[in-house]
Structure formats: structure tokens, C-alpha cells
Design a protein around this motif. Structure first.
Motif, short mmCIF file in Angstrom:
data_model
loop_
_atom_site.label_atom_id
_atom_site.label_comp_id
_atom_site.label_asym_id
_atom_site.label_seq_id
_atom_site.Cartn_x
_atom_site.Cartn_y
_atom_site.Cartn_z
N GLY A 180 45.20 -24.19 -25.16
CA GLY A 180 43.81 -24.10 -24.69
C GLY A 180 43.56 -24.36 -23.38
N SER A 181 42.24 -23.87 -22.89
CA SER A 181 42.10 -24.05 -21.51
C SER A 181 41.51 -25.45 -21.08
CB SER A 181 41.04 -22.91 -20.85
OG SER A 181 40.11 -22.93 -21.95
N LEU A 182 41.08 -26.25 -22.16
CA LEU A 182 40.52 -27.48 -21.97
C LEU A 182 41.63 -28.47 -22.11
CD1 LEU A 182 37.24 -27.59 -24.22
CD2 LEU A 182 37.59 -27.22 -21.69
N LEU A 183 42.82 -28.28 -22.89
CA LEU A 183 43.84 -29.18 -22.90
C LEU A 183 45.00 -29.17 -22.38
CD1 LEU A 183 42.97 -29.83 -26.74
CD2 LEU A 183 42.24 -31.40 -24.99
N ASP A 184 45.35 -27.81 -21.82
CA ASP A 184 46.52 -27.48 -21.28
C ASP A 184 46.49 -27.28 -19.80
OD1 ASP A 184 49.33 -26.93 -21.62
OD2 ASP A 184 48.94 -25.66 -23.41
N THR A 185 47.81 -26.98 -19.35
CA THR A 185 47.96 -26.63 -18.12
C THR A 185 48.85 -25.46 -17.80
OG1 THR A 185 50.14 -28.04 -17.91
CG2 THR A 185 47.84 -28.91 -17.35
#
Length: 303
Positions: free
Chosen positions: A224-229
Motif C-alpha cells: 500500500g501507499s503508506l508502507l511501500d515504495t
């Protein structure tokens, strides 16, 4: 045969002591009559003092000028007067400072709970448990689409959010065949240990990182956008892409539900509650937004 004499009204239903069935019509007891007359007198006094009779264009006001609406307005004014010092302190403090004053924090929490019940519970459920049927996120876990800090929650409430998951099936306007959607579904399920079709997963990996372009929103590892790159660069909270590698699902983890999401896409809309929003509907003032932010943050998932 003569009638049996009794001192009160009543009935004699069967023959008793040689007297036949009879209806008695003796005078009412004196105490009862006085009580009855007193109620009539009280009714007349009430009609004179209080609102009572409907008339064309309204109703009789009564010489006391009393009304339930006026009493309600008075109670509301008193309530506002009591709340005024708390509201002024709450308005002056930053969100991060409110929790340091326990009395003020409890006041904000109580107000936020009431506001949430009036405006938010219809979608997010009582207590913020969410609804998979409607795709409404739970607010009691630590899985956030746009961030769970006080400031991020306030921004979401004030400005609203809109999330779009495009349709990927070719018959729905997408770019993938039915078989490819099946493979991508198996890969997505495998991220949380729910798939056992290794060959489909292997094909789905290629689609996720290649033609499907899924990693551009969900990240290299699907977290997801909060935890990943993506290629080493953080995505940030503006994407709102959910984490696919945990056990928390917005619409449910059933394979058919996941496949439907990929094939047909999803559209989610969180309305803007800020007074400056152009969206129609009831708005919340900055103080109310602060209160409901404190409440949502307190549900257990705030960061």
C-alpha cells in the motif's frame, strides 16, 4: 317484587336474597363528585394559563406566555453558556495539545462521539467498525488509507477523499483478459497467504509488476501507499492505495470478491465535511471537526 336498596351505583347480576337481576342507579358518592368538579376547574384554569386551544392561524397562548419551544430555546442557551469556556479552550489549542488536558480531552471526546453518531455512523458503523458490504473502512484498526495521525484524520474529514480502482477486465473497459484477471487475483491472494495455485501466482507477479501496473499504486511489495515504495521511492499518503499483504480487507478476502474488484474496479468517496467545501450537504464547523477527529483517533487505530 320490590328492589333491593343499595348505597352506591352498581349491578346485581344474579338473584340474591330473592331479588332479581337489576341495574342500580343510586347517586354518586360525594367525594367522587367533588373530585370530578375539581378536575373541571383545573382544566379551565389550565386553558387560561397555558397554550391549549387550536384556533385559525395558531393556538391560544395562555396568559403566562409559556411554550415548550421557548423552554427548549432557554435550555439550549444555558447549555451553550456552560460549554462556552470549553469550546474557547478547544478552539485555541492545536490537535496535538488537546490530549495533554484530560478534562478538555474528555469534553472533546464526548462531543466527537455525538457528532460521529449523527453524521458518520451511517457508513462507518456504530463505534467505527466499518462495513465490507459498502466498502466503508473500519476505524478501529491500524490500517489506514490516507494516514492515521490527528492531522491526517482532520484533513480527511474536512476535505473528503476519493479513491478509484480502475477496472482491468477487457469487457469492462480494462486491458486484461479473463484468464489474466484470474492470475492476478491469485497473486493478490498470495500476498496474505490465501492462494495455493503457484503457477497462477507466478503469472500474476508479472502482471502486477508489468502490464497491470498495479505496483504503481500498491507498491513493489503490495503493502500500500503508506508502507511501500516504487523502485525505492516512497509512495506517500495521497494515493490511498490499501495494503494487500495483511489480513484487513476493505471489501472482503473471498476470491470471488477480490476477482470482482480487479475485473470491475471500485470507486470510493468520503464526502468533505469542511465548511469551505463546494460539495452539497451538511457541513461541520472547525470546532466540530476537531472533536470528531479526537474521537476517531481514540477508537484504537490512530497513530
Amino acid at each position: 317484587m320490590s328492589e333491593k336498596k343499595m348505597g352506591t351505583t352498581g349491578h346485581q347480576w344474579d338473584e340474591e336474597e330473592g331479588y332479581p337481576l337489576q341495574e342500580l342507579n343510586n347517586p354518586l358518592p360525594t367525594w367522587w363528585l367533588y373530585t370530578f368538579y375539581a378536575t373541571i376547574l383545573w382544566a379551565v384554569i389550565y386553558w387560561v394559563l397555558y397554550p391549549a386551544w387550536p384556533i385559525p392561524g395558531g393556538y391560544t397562548k395562555g396568559i403566562l406566555g409559556w411554550s415548550m419551544y421557548a423552554e427548549f430555546q432557554s435550555d439550549m442557551a444555558l447549555g451553550k453558556q456552560v460549554k462556552k469556556p470549553f469550546d474557547e479552550r478547544l478552539t485555541a489549542l492545536a490537535l496535538s495539545e488537546i490530549g495533554k488536558d484530560n478534562e478538555l480531552f474528555q469534553y472533546a471526546l464526548s462531543g466527537g462521539r455525538a457528532i460521529f453518531g449523527d453524521h458518520c455512523a451511517a457508513c462507518h458503523g456504530s463505534g467505527g467498525i466499518g462495513s465490507k458490504a459498502g466498502g466503508f473502512p473500519a476505524l478501529v484498526d491500524d490500517d489506514w488509507l490516507y494516514g492515521g495521525t490527528l492531522e491526517e484524520i482532520a484533513q480527511t474529514i474536512e476535505n473528503g477523499r476519493g479513491g478509484i480502482m480502475p477496472a482491468y477486465l477487457d469487457s469492462e473497459g480494462g486491458i486484461l483478459t479473463k484468464a489474466q484477471v484470474e492470475d492476478l487475483t491469485q497473486f493478490v491472494l498470495s500476498l496474505s497467504g490465501k492462494s495455493s495455485d503457484a503457477m497462477a501466482v507466478a503469472r500474476g507477479v508479472e502482471l502486477f509488476h508489468g502490464a497491470g501496473g498495479c505496483k504503481n499504486c500498491h507498491g513493489d511489495n503490495g503493502k500500500g501507499s503508506l508502507l511501500d515504495t516504487v523502485d525505492g521511492q516512497p509512495l506517500g499518503s495521497s494515493f490511498g492505495a490499501p495494503n494487500l499483504a495483511d489480513a484487513i480487507w476493505l471489501y472482503g478476502s473471498d476470491p470471488e470478491m477480490v476477482k470482482s474488484t480487479i475485473a470491475k474496479g471500485r470507486y470510493g468517496q468520503m464526502p468533505a465535511w469542511g465548511q469551505d467545501s463546494d460539495e452539497p450537504g451538511r457541513k461541520l464547523d472547525p470546532l466540530a471537526i476537531k472533536q470528531v477527529t479526537i474521537y476517531v483517533h481514540s477508537l484504537g487505530g490512530g497513530k
